[in-house]
Design a protein around this motif. Structure first.
Motif, PDB file in Angstrom:
ATOM      1  N   GLU A 242       0.774  -1.311  -0.200  1.00  0.00           N
ATOM      2  CA  GLU A 242       0.001   0.170  -0.111  1.00  0.00           C
ATOM      3  C   GLU A 242       0.865   1.487   0.014  1.00  0.00           C
ATOM      4  O   GLU A 242       0.489   2.252  -0.697  1.00  0.00           O
ATOM      5  N   ALA A 243       1.751   1.082   0.769  1.00  0.00           N
ATOM      6  CA  ALA A 243       2.819   2.501   1.070  1.00  0.00           C
ATOM      7  C   ALA A 243       3.509   2.642  -0.558  1.00  0.00           C
ATOM      8  O   ALA A 243       3.570   3.928  -1.007  1.00  0.00           O
ATOM      9  N   LEU A 244       3.829   1.641  -0.962  1.00  0.00           N
ATOM     10  CA  LEU A 244       4.635   1.770  -2.296  1.00  0.00           C
ATOM     11  C   LEU A 244       3.526   2.406  -3.396  1.00  0.00           C
ATOM     12  O   LEU A 244       3.723   3.267  -4.314  1.00  0.00           O
ATOM     13  N   ALA A 245       2.254   1.915  -3.210  1.00  0.00           N
ATOM     14  CA  ALA A 245       1.342   2.461  -4.291  1.00  0.00           C
ATOM     15  C   ALA A 245       1.091   4.097  -4.281  1.00  0.00           C
ATOM     16  O   ALA A 245       1.046   4.622  -5.063  1.00  0.00           O
ATOM     17  N   ILE A 246       1.012   4.295  -2.751  1.00  0.00           N
ATOM     18  CA  ILE A 246       0.877   5.690  -2.705  1.00  0.00           C
ATOM     19  C   ILE A 246       2.081   6.648  -3.008  1.00  0.00           C
ATOM     20  O   ILE A 246       2.021   7.662  -3.861  1.00  0.00           O
ATOM     21  N   LEU A 247       3.563   6.113  -2.799  1.00  0.00           N
ATOM     22  CA  LEU A 247       4.429   6.851  -3.202  1.00  0.00           C
ATOM     23  C   LEU A 247       4.727   6.922  -4.452  1.00  0.00           C
ATOM     24  O   LEU A 247       5.179   7.892  -4.850  1.00  0.00           O
ATOM     25  N   ALA A 248       4.585   5.799  -5.031  1.00  0.00           N
ATOM     26  CA  ALA A 248       4.869   5.489  -6.587  1.00  0.00           C
ATOM     27  C   ALA A 248       3.761   6.519  -7.470  1.00  0.00           C
ATOM     28  O   ALA A 248       4.328   7.319  -8.432  1.00  0.00           O
ATOM     29  N   GLU A 249       2.415   6.674  -6.940  1.00  0.00           N
ATOM     30  CA  GLU A 249       1.637   7.297  -7.632  1.00  0.00           C
ATOM     31  C   GLU A 249       2.202   8.771  -7.742  1.00  0.00           C
ATOM     32  O   GLU A 249       1.699   9.682  -8.562  1.00  0.00           O
ATOM     33  N   ARG A 250       2.490   9.363  -6.672  1.00  0.00           N
ATOM     34  CA  ARG A 250       2.952  10.693  -6.228  1.00  0.00           C
ATOM     35  C   ARG A 250       4.012  10.987  -7.189  1.00  0.00           C
ATOM     36  O   ARG A 250       3.934  12.280  -7.876  1.00  0.00           O
ATOM     37  N   VAL A 251       5.005  10.290  -7.641  1.00  0.00           N
ATOM     38  CA  VAL A 251       5.757  10.515  -8.678  1.00  0.00           C
ATOM     39  C   VAL A 251       5.758   9.990 -10.233  1.00  0.00           C
ATOM     40  O   VAL A 251       6.638  10.352 -10.734  1.00  0.00           O
ATOM     41  N   GLY A 252       4.665   9.478 -10.097  1.00  0.00           N
ATOM     42  CA  GLY A 252       4.269   9.032 -11.538  1.00  0.00           C
ATOM     43  C   GLY A 252       5.158   7.913 -12.230  1.00  0.00           C
ATOM     44  O   GLY A 252       5.421   7.834 -13.165  1.00  0.00           O
ATOM     45  N   VAL A 253       5.452   6.931 -11.133  1.00  0.00           N
ATOM     46  CA  VAL A 253       6.004   5.597 -11.635  1.00  0.00           C
ATOM     47  C   VAL A 253       5.244   4.344 -11.135  1.00  0.00           C
ATOM     48  O   VAL A 253       4.482   4.445 -10.192  1.00  0.00           O
ATOM     49  N   LYS A 254       5.861   3.236 -11.726  1.00  0.00           N
ATOM     50  CA  LYS A 254       4.890   1.913 -11.122  1.00  0.00           C
ATOM     51  C   LYS A 254       5.631   1.876  -9.561  1.00  0.00           C
ATOM     52  O   LYS A 254       6.774   1.804  -9.384  1.00  0.00           O
ATOM     53  N   PRO A 255       4.754   1.057  -8.841  1.00  0.00           N
ATOM     54  CA  PRO A 255       5.338   0.657  -7.600  1.00  0.00           C
ATOM     55  C   PRO A 255       6.743  -0.121  -7.562  1.00  0.00           C
ATOM     56  O   PRO A 255       7.572   0.123  -6.900  1.00  0.00           O
ATOM     57  N   ALA A 256       6.671  -1.127  -8.475  1.00  0.00           N
ATOM     58  CA  ALA A 256       7.818  -1.853  -8.605  1.00  0.00           C
ATOM     59  C   ALA A 256       9.251  -0.979  -8.881  1.00  0.00           C
ATOM     60  O   ALA A 256      10.435  -1.323  -8.253  1.00  0.00           O
ATOM     61  N   GLU A 257       8.732   0.057  -9.642  1.00  0.00           N
ATOM     62  CA  GLU A 257       9.866   1.015  -9.894  1.00  0.00           C
ATOM     63  C   GLU A 257      10.478   1.802  -8.847  1.00  0.00           C
ATOM     64  O   GLU A 257      11.575   2.169  -8.688  1.00  0.00           O
ATOM     65  N   TYR A 258       9.434   2.198  -7.871  1.00  0.00           N
ATOM     66  CA  TYR A 258       9.633   3.004  -6.696  1.00  0.00           C
ATOM     67  C   TYR A 258      10.388   2.269  -5.761  1.00  0.00           C
ATOM     68  O   TYR A 258      11.346   2.869  -4.758  1.00  0.00           O
TER      69      TYR A 258
END
Length: 324
Positions: A242-258
């Motif tokens: 869930e954290a990765l989904a939130i953070l990745a969305e903010r910077v416009g990348v996929k969670p796996a990339e973040y």
């Protein structure tokens, strides 16, 4: 009668009430330790704590400019850049430390350059006077090299990936996500030095308007409290997706990339933060680290005289929150 008096006073009281309800405006940018604020925003934890905040998403340098211009109550910056902003624009005071860079700030070299020492005689693109310049000099010192061994091409950090890909320079110095973009744009390139080689050289924190901290301390305490709620949430592995989904969305990348970006950012646990706030020499203390940066800034003419470091650091809010 009391109703009448109150009615007469109401027009005068309301502006004061409105003023006190003004949200705390905080500038934040794409450094992973600051993107983490997004978790508190998305989950509504600031409202739950009863503090009105307005987080303003900005380019890093523009966020410092906005703070210096009085458009923000606080800004997320490194300890070194807070000194620069203070000396050249508007002083601030850190009330919490988010993290220290643990590899996300890096020197990325083109294929064929396999070590830091192999950069002798090469050209490096970086933003002079800022934190990546400090990182490069630390690399030179740790590798027994002189400043004249490398040529610097002054380049805004956000532009370093494109300059690197153009072939104009042999290496760049940048933080994530710019350093990661550079690695993708130039196949075969690699980091030859990073903040992981000098932990504590770069601390990231929330630096606030000094007058605001004095006049609105209860509200800033609630901001600090939310931060440690975010830290606890991120430390729990069951929240990772869930954290990765939130953070990745903010910077416009996929969670796996973040996810790799988090590895290069050492979020400070409450115990680690309290340790860093202790006054000491060396990079294990925010005071020692900030002294290193202050010396760097004076040496390279970023500003002329050493600053009063202690005035930029206020551990009392963090200690008050963590003592509860």
């Amino acid at each position: 009668m009391k109703r009448k008096v109150l009615a007469l006073l109401l027009p005068f009281l309301m502006p004061l009430a409105s003023l006190s309800a003004e949200p705390l405006k905080i500038g934040y940018s794409d450094w992973p330790g600051w993107v983490a604020w997004e978790i508190g925003i998305k989950k509504g934890w600031f409202k739950e704590e009863g503090v009105e905040t307005e987080f303003v998403w900005m380019d890093y340098v523009k966020s410092m400019e906005a703070y210096a211009a009085g458009k923000l109550d606080a800004v997320c910056v490194t300890n070194g850049d807070a000194l620069v902003t203070g000396a050249t624009g508007k002083p601030s005071v850190a009330i919490l430390l988010n993290d220290f860079s643990n590899g996300n700030d890096m020197i990325v070299a083109k294929p064929g350059i396999d070590s830091f020492k192999a950069m002798k005689g090469k050209t490096v693109a970086l933003e002079e006077g800022f934190v990546e310049h400090l990182l490069l000099l630390k690399g030179l010192e740790m590798n027994g090299m002189a400043e004249g061994d490398i040529t610097i091409k002054n380049t805004p950090t956000n532009n370093t990936p494109q300059v690197f890909a153009s072939g104009e320079v042999d290496a760049i110095a940048a933080w994530q996500p710019n350093s990661g973009q550079a690695l993708k744009l130039v196949p075969g390139s690699k980091p030859v030095f990073s903040s992981k080689d000098a932990p504590g050289l770069i601390y990231d924190g929330l630096f606030c308007d000094m007058a605001s901290v004095k006049s609105r301390r209860p509200e800033w305490l609630k901001v600090v409290k939310v931060w440690y709620r975010i830290v606890a949430y991120m430390e729990d592995e069951k929240n990772l997706d869930e954290a990765l989904a939130i953070l990745a969305e903010r910077v416009g990348v996929k969670p796996a990339e973040y996810e790799p970006l988090l590895e290069g950012t050492k979020i400070l646990s409450p115990a680690a933060a309290l340790k860093v706030w202790e006054k000491a020499d060396g990079l294990g203390s925010i005071y020692g680290s900030t002294k290193v940066v202050d010396d760097f800034n004076v040496k390279f003419g970023v500003y002329k005289e050493p600053l009063d470091i202690a005035a930029y650091l206020d551990p009392t809010l963090t200690k008050e929150v963590l003592a509860k």
